[in-house]
Write an enzyme that holds these catalytic residues in place. Structure first.
Site, PDB file in Angstrom:
ATOM      1  N   TYR A   1       3.731  10.328 -11.180  1.00 66.05           N
ATOM      2  CA  TYR A   1       2.788   9.434 -10.505  1.00 66.05           C
ATOM      3  C   TYR A   1       2.159   8.460 -11.495  1.00 66.05           C
ATOM      4  O   TYR A   1       2.095   7.247 -11.238  1.00 66.05           O
ATOM      5  CB  TYR A   1       1.716  10.248  -9.804  1.00 66.05           C
ATOM      6  CG  TYR A   1       0.774   9.419  -8.957  1.00 66.05           C
ATOM      7  CD1 TYR A   1       1.206   8.889  -7.747  1.00 66.05           C
ATOM      8  CD2 TYR A   1      -0.538   9.177  -9.353  1.00 66.05           C
ATOM      9  CE1 TYR A   1       0.361   8.133  -6.955  1.00 66.05           C
ATOM     10  CE2 TYR A   1      -1.389   8.426  -8.571  1.00 66.05           C
ATOM     11  CZ  TYR A   1      -0.944   7.899  -7.382  1.00 66.05           C
ATOM     12  OH  TYR A   1      -1.789   7.146  -6.601  1.00 66.05           O
TER      13      TYR A   1
ATOM     14  N   THR B   1      -8.034  11.448   1.446  1.00 67.97           N
ATOM     15  CA  THR B   1      -6.863  11.253   2.302  1.00 67.97           C
ATOM     16  C   THR B   1      -5.944  12.457   2.123  1.00 67.97           C
ATOM     17  O   THR B   1      -6.252  13.378   1.365  1.00 67.97           O
ATOM     18  CB  THR B   1      -6.105   9.979   1.906  1.00 67.97           C
ATOM     19  OG1 THR B   1      -5.672  10.109   0.537  1.00 67.97           O
ATOM     20  CG2 THR B   1      -6.980   8.741   2.033  1.00 67.97           C
TER      21      THR B   1
ATOM     22  N   VAL C   1      -9.770   9.026  -3.129  1.00 67.61           N
ATOM     23  CA  VAL C   1     -10.141   8.903  -1.728  1.00 67.61           C
ATOM     24  C   VAL C   1      -9.752  10.155  -0.946  1.00 67.61           C
ATOM     25  O   VAL C   1      -8.711  10.762  -1.186  1.00 67.61           O
ATOM     26  CB  VAL C   1      -9.468   7.659  -1.097  1.00 67.61           C
ATOM     27  CG1 VAL C   1     -10.015   7.412   0.309  1.00 67.61           C
ATOM     28  CG2 VAL C   1      -9.687   6.431  -1.972  1.00 67.61           C
TER      29      VAL C   1
ATOM     30  N   ASN D   1       0.803  -1.219   0.000  1.00 64.56           N
ATOM     31  CA  ASN D   1       0.000   0.000   0.000  1.00 64.56           C
ATOM     32  C   ASN D   1       0.839   1.274   0.000  1.00 64.56           C
ATOM     33  O   ASN D   1       0.366   2.328  -0.451  1.00 64.56           O
ATOM     34  CB  ASN D   1      -0.915  -0.013   1.238  1.00 64.56           C
ATOM     35  CG  ASN D   1      -1.595   1.311   1.472  1.00 64.56           C
ATOM     36  OD1 ASN D   1      -2.492   1.709   0.726  1.00 64.56           O
ATOM     37  ND2 ASN D   1      -1.161   2.021   2.503  1.00 64.56           N
TER      38      ASN D   1
END
Length: 216
Positions: A138, A173, A171, A68
């Site tokens: 990314y 986060t 998400v 993760n």
């Protein structure tokens, strides 16, 4: 089950660890610096030290490895001035080499389990079919992470070890930001269902948290 989760100090990783523990599973989590019950593992290092993690796993079996840990160093960069070489190196080390080296370090433990599974948290931003531009570091690193997962799936299938790549959704986060589509709980609920369903029959998959195939 016995589970290792990298990048378990916050966000998706922390929620996965909490959920699995609540379910009664044994969880060994890592973070860059360790502490608070987590094993130190800095995947950005030229030679990450896997000895503490290997010692924590010991001679026992490992049912599920969740790769993760990940970084997004080029968020908001402009093509004219961003994307520094150091950011490329760090992202490839954490997002691509990191999962491979973690699998490599824990392969003996995975081999001690019948039906062991490896989940690589990738991103739909790594889909080469969907290429809207920007976030070159990314996107490239996550495309490589998917490629890694699919090749590991091929090589480990004969040993009964299944490998899948997963998009957790956009998400809310630190990485995704407050304007993201879904909260951490929604993402993790879906991801856990995907991990439970992973088998040699579905190895090499690239799916969203809610089970939709992602184009490569």
């Amino acid at each position: 089950m016995r589970i290792v989760i990298t990048g378990a100090s916050r966000g998706i990783g922390a929620e996965l660890a909490a959920r699995y523990r609540a379910r009664g599973d044994e969880v060994i989590g890592t973070s860059t610096t360790g502490g608070n019950g987590l094993i130190p593992l800095d995947l950005a290092q030229a030679e990450p030290d896997f000895a503490p993690l290997a010692a924590a796993v010991g001679d026992g079996a490992l049912d599920l490895l969740l790769c993760n840990a990940g970084i997004y160093p080029d968020k908001g960069h402009a093509i004219e001035s961003g994307f520094a070489p150091a950011d490329w190196s760090r992202a490839m080390a954490v997002n691509v080499a990191g999962p491979f080296l973690t699998v490599q370090a824990l392969l003996p433990a995975l081999r001690r389990t019948t039906g062991a599974r490896v989940a690589v948290i990738a991103s739909a931003m790594g889909s080469q079919e969907r290429a809207p531009g920007g976030s070159y570091i990314y996107r490239s690193s996550k495309a490589a992470a998917v490629n890694l997962a699919r090749n590991l799936a091929r090589d480990l299938a004969g040993e009964g070890i299944a490998v899948g790549a997963y998009h957790p959704g956009w998400v809310q986060t630190d990485m995704g930001g407050t304007g993201a589509d879904i909260d951490v709980a929604t993402s993790v609920t879906g991801l856990m269902a995907r991990f439970d369903a992973l088998s040699v029959a579905s190895t090499g998959c690239f799916e969203t948290y809610d089970g939709v195939p992602v184009p490569y």
